[in-house]
Design a protein around this motif. Structure first.
Motif, PDB file in Angstrom:
ATOM      1  N   LEU A  63       0.845  -1.190   0.000  1.00  0.00           N
ATOM      2  CA  LEU A  63       0.000   0.000   0.000  1.00  0.00           C
ATOM      3  C   LEU A  63       0.880   1.240   0.000  1.00  0.00           C
ATOM      4  O   LEU A  63       1.664   1.455   0.923  1.00  0.00           O
ATOM      5  CB  LEU A  63      -0.905   0.005   1.235  1.00  0.00           C
ATOM      6  N   VAL A  64       0.750   2.067  -1.035  1.00  0.00           N
ATOM      7  CA  VAL A  64       1.495   3.318  -1.096  1.00  0.00           C
ATOM      8  C   VAL A  64       0.512   4.482  -1.033  1.00  0.00           C
ATOM      9  O   VAL A  64      -0.497   4.508  -1.741  1.00  0.00           O
ATOM     10  CB  VAL A  64       2.388   3.391  -2.362  1.00  0.00           C
ATOM     11  N   LEU A  65       0.785   5.429  -0.143  1.00  0.00           N
ATOM     12  CA  LEU A  65      -0.091   6.552   0.141  1.00  0.00           C
ATOM     13  C   LEU A  65       0.515   7.826  -0.438  1.00  0.00           C
ATOM     14  O   LEU A  65       1.686   8.135  -0.198  1.00  0.00           O
ATOM     15  CB  LEU A  65      -0.268   6.716   1.651  1.00  0.00           C
ATOM     16  N   ALA A  66      -0.296   8.579  -1.217  1.00  0.00           N
ATOM     17  CA  ALA A  66       0.181   9.785  -1.887  1.00  0.00           C
ATOM     18  C   ALA A  66      -0.554  11.000  -1.341  1.00  0.00           C
ATOM     19  O   ALA A  66      -1.780  11.091  -1.462  1.00  0.00           O
ATOM     20  CB  ALA A  66      -0.034   9.666  -3.399  1.00  0.00           C
ATOM     21  N   LEU A  90       5.582   1.103  -6.700  1.00  0.00           N
ATOM     22  CA  LEU A  90       5.019  -0.235  -6.524  1.00  0.00           C
ATOM     23  C   LEU A  90       5.852  -1.299  -7.235  1.00  0.00           C
ATOM     24  O   LEU A  90       5.858  -2.457  -6.809  1.00  0.00           O
ATOM     25  CB  LEU A  90       3.575  -0.263  -7.017  1.00  0.00           C
ATOM     26  N   THR A  91       6.572  -0.948  -8.294  1.00  0.00           N
ATOM     27  CA  THR A  91       7.444  -1.939  -8.938  1.00  0.00           C
ATOM     28  C   THR A  91       8.618  -2.310  -8.052  1.00  0.00           C
ATOM     29  O   THR A  91       9.264  -3.337  -8.270  1.00  0.00           O
ATOM     30  CB  THR A  91       7.973  -1.418 -10.288  1.00  0.00           C
ATOM     31  N   ARG A  92       8.916  -1.494  -7.043  1.00  0.00           N
ATOM     32  CA  ARG A  92      10.029  -1.762  -6.134  1.00  0.00           C
ATOM     33  C   ARG A  92       9.555  -2.198  -4.749  1.00  0.00           C
ATOM     34  O   ARG A  92      10.343  -2.262  -3.808  1.00  0.00           O
ATOM     35  CB  ARG A  92      10.910  -0.518  -6.018  1.00  0.00           C
ATOM     36  N   ALA A  93       8.264  -2.475  -4.639  1.00  0.00           N
ATOM     37  CA  ALA A  93       7.696  -2.914  -3.363  1.00  0.00           C
ATOM     38  C   ALA A  93       8.046  -4.373  -3.102  1.00  0.00           C
ATOM     39  O   ALA A  93       8.372  -5.127  -4.025  1.00  0.00           O
ATOM     40  CB  ALA A  93       6.180  -2.749  -3.380  1.00  0.00           C
ATOM     41  N   PRO A  94       7.961  -4.823  -1.836  1.00  0.00           N
ATOM     42  CA  PRO A  94       8.049  -6.258  -1.570  1.00  0.00           C
ATOM     43  C   PRO A  94       6.974  -7.017  -2.341  1.00  0.00           C
ATOM     44  O   PRO A  94       5.935  -6.443  -2.698  1.00  0.00           O
ATOM     45  CB  PRO A  94       7.800  -6.341  -0.059  1.00  0.00           C
ATOM     46  N   GLN A  95       7.218  -8.268  -2.614  1.00  0.00           N
ATOM     47  CA  GLN A  95       6.235  -9.091  -3.310  1.00  0.00           C
ATOM     48  C   GLN A  95       5.048  -9.345  -2.398  1.00  0.00           C
ATOM     49  O   GLN A  95       5.191  -9.944  -1.335  1.00  0.00           O
ATOM     50  CB  GLN A  95       6.860 -10.418  -3.738  1.00  0.00           C
ATOM     51  N   CYS A  96       3.866  -8.892  -2.815  1.00  0.00           N
ATOM     52  CA  CYS A  96       2.663  -9.005  -1.982  1.00  0.00           C
ATOM     53  C   CYS A  96       1.501  -9.519  -2.823  1.00  0.00           C
ATOM     54  O   CYS A  96       1.526  -9.451  -4.054  1.00  0.00           O
ATOM     55  CB  CYS A  96       2.300  -7.652  -1.366  1.00  0.00           C
ATOM     56  N   ASP A  97       0.460  -9.999  -2.139  1.00  0.00           N
ATOM     57  CA  ASP A  97      -0.708 -10.529  -2.834  1.00  0.00           C
ATOM     58  C   ASP A  97      -1.495  -9.454  -3.555  1.00  0.00           C
ATOM     59  O   ASP A  97      -2.081  -9.714  -4.613  1.00  0.00           O
ATOM     60  CB  ASP A  97      -1.632 -11.249  -1.843  1.00  0.00           C
ATOM     61  N   ASN A 151       0.169   4.334 -19.743  1.00  0.00           N
ATOM     62  CA  ASN A 151       1.598   4.322 -20.041  1.00  0.00           C
ATOM     63  C   ASN A 151       2.500   3.906 -18.887  1.00  0.00           C
ATOM     64  O   ASN A 151       3.711   3.750 -19.092  1.00  0.00           O
ATOM     65  CB  ASN A 151       2.025   5.708 -20.534  1.00  0.00           C
ATOM     66  N   PHE A 152       1.955   3.721 -17.698  1.00  0.00           N
ATOM     67  CA  PHE A 152       2.750   3.278 -16.565  1.00  0.00           C
ATOM     68  C   PHE A 152       2.293   1.880 -16.137  1.00  0.00           C
ATOM     69  O   PHE A 152       1.197   1.439 -16.494  1.00  0.00           O
ATOM     70  CB  PHE A 152       2.629   4.270 -15.399  1.00  0.00           C
ATOM     71  N   PRO A 153       3.103   1.161 -15.369  1.00  0.00           N
ATOM     72  CA  PRO A 153       2.777  -0.234 -15.026  1.00  0.00           C
ATOM     73  C   PRO A 153       1.692  -0.339 -13.953  1.00  0.00           C
ATOM     74  O   PRO A 153       1.987  -0.471 -12.766  1.00  0.00           O
ATOM     75  CB  PRO A 153       4.127  -0.799 -14.534  1.00  0.00           C
TER      76      PRO A 153
END
Length: 266
Positions: free
Chosen positions: A59-62, A161-168, A192-194
């Motif tokens: 979870l990333v909060l902006a 999120l591409t550099r986050a730990p592997q999560c469900d 255009n982004f992942p």
């Protein structure tokens, strides 16, 4: 509230019609204070997971720090998030969910104005939550006076999120009090982004900008089960964030406007 600049036209694209959740009942929050903060590194570091249940949520909060957010509103937003992380219902959801939650946070405003205030942190214990909340509460505002470039903010979050730990599950939580007025909009960010497999939820802070609710509902929400939470001004931000975190961490799917998130928050 601070003033928005003149809004340029949004980037064209088909709006995303996801059914919004209206403002839920609010609960009181005590602001976090008096905690020693860890030093914040701008490098995003994924922690190794060994000998424990798999990570269930990244979870990333902006947080919006554009020109429309004045100094007092910034503090209400920052401290409201820190306090929400320490609510008993949030601690219970994080620590008793059958696997850790990975959390990160960043501030956003203009095209190049994004700053990480909490690198990726695995929440495994009460101490992890306290340290994360303390680090957020001690953050110093990264930028002032810049426009609202939500497409760039979303692109930055996708990169995190591409550099986050592997999560469900992967969730990006974008909050703000205005509509896009610089650069490309959310539609081009999603194209255009992942964002494959990523859900983007919104927290719209209501105020002078009449278009913020519609913008978050129609253009920001993305992915299956995405939802919108409402803060009726910055004074309501921490309480709205608590309800939003409760739904995200517990992966609640609420289909009726009349249903309150069960078990939260007072």
């Amino acid at each position: 509230m601070g003033e928005h600049g003149k809004h340029r036209p949004l980037v064209s694209g088909a709006p995303r019609r996801t059914r919004p959740l209206p403002c839920l009942a609010r609960a009181g929050l005590a602001l976090v204070g008096g905690c020693l903060a860890m030093l914040c590194s701008h490098g995003v570091q994924a922690q190794e997971q060994t000998g424990e249940a798999p990570c269930r949520l990244a979870l990333v909060l902006a947080l919006d720090v554009s020109a429309s957010v004045d100094a007092e509103e910034y503090v209400l937003q920052r401290d409201g998030l820190a306090a929400a992380l320490l609510l008993p219902e949030i601690r219970q959801a994080v620590l008793n969910g059958g696997g850790p939650v990975a959390l990160a946070a960043y501030e956003w405003s203009g095209r190049q104005q994004q700053a990480i205030i909490l690198p990726w942190t695995l929440l495994r214990s009460e101490g992890d939550l306290m340290r994360a909340a303390s680090q957020i509460a001690s953050a110093q505002r990264s930028h002032t006076g810049f426009p609202t470039a939500s497409g760039y903010a979303l692109g930055f979050g996708a990169g995190m999120l591409t550099r986050a730990p592997q999560c469900d599950r992967a969730v990006l939580d974008l909050s703000g009090d205005g509509i896009n007025n610089e650069g490309f909009g959310p539609d081009l960010a999603y194209a255009n982004f992942p964002f494959a497999g990523v859900v983007v939820n919104g927290l719209a802070i209501l105020g002078p900008d009449d278009g913020v609710y519609d913008f978050y509902r129609d253009q920001v929400l993305h992915g299956p089960g995405a939802f919108l939470e409402i803060a009726r001004g910055f004074e309501d931000f921490g309480q709205a964030m608590g309800l939003k975190l409760f739904r995200e961490i517990n992966d609640l799917q609420i289909g009726s406007d009349q249903i309150k998130a069960p078990g939260c928050c007072g």
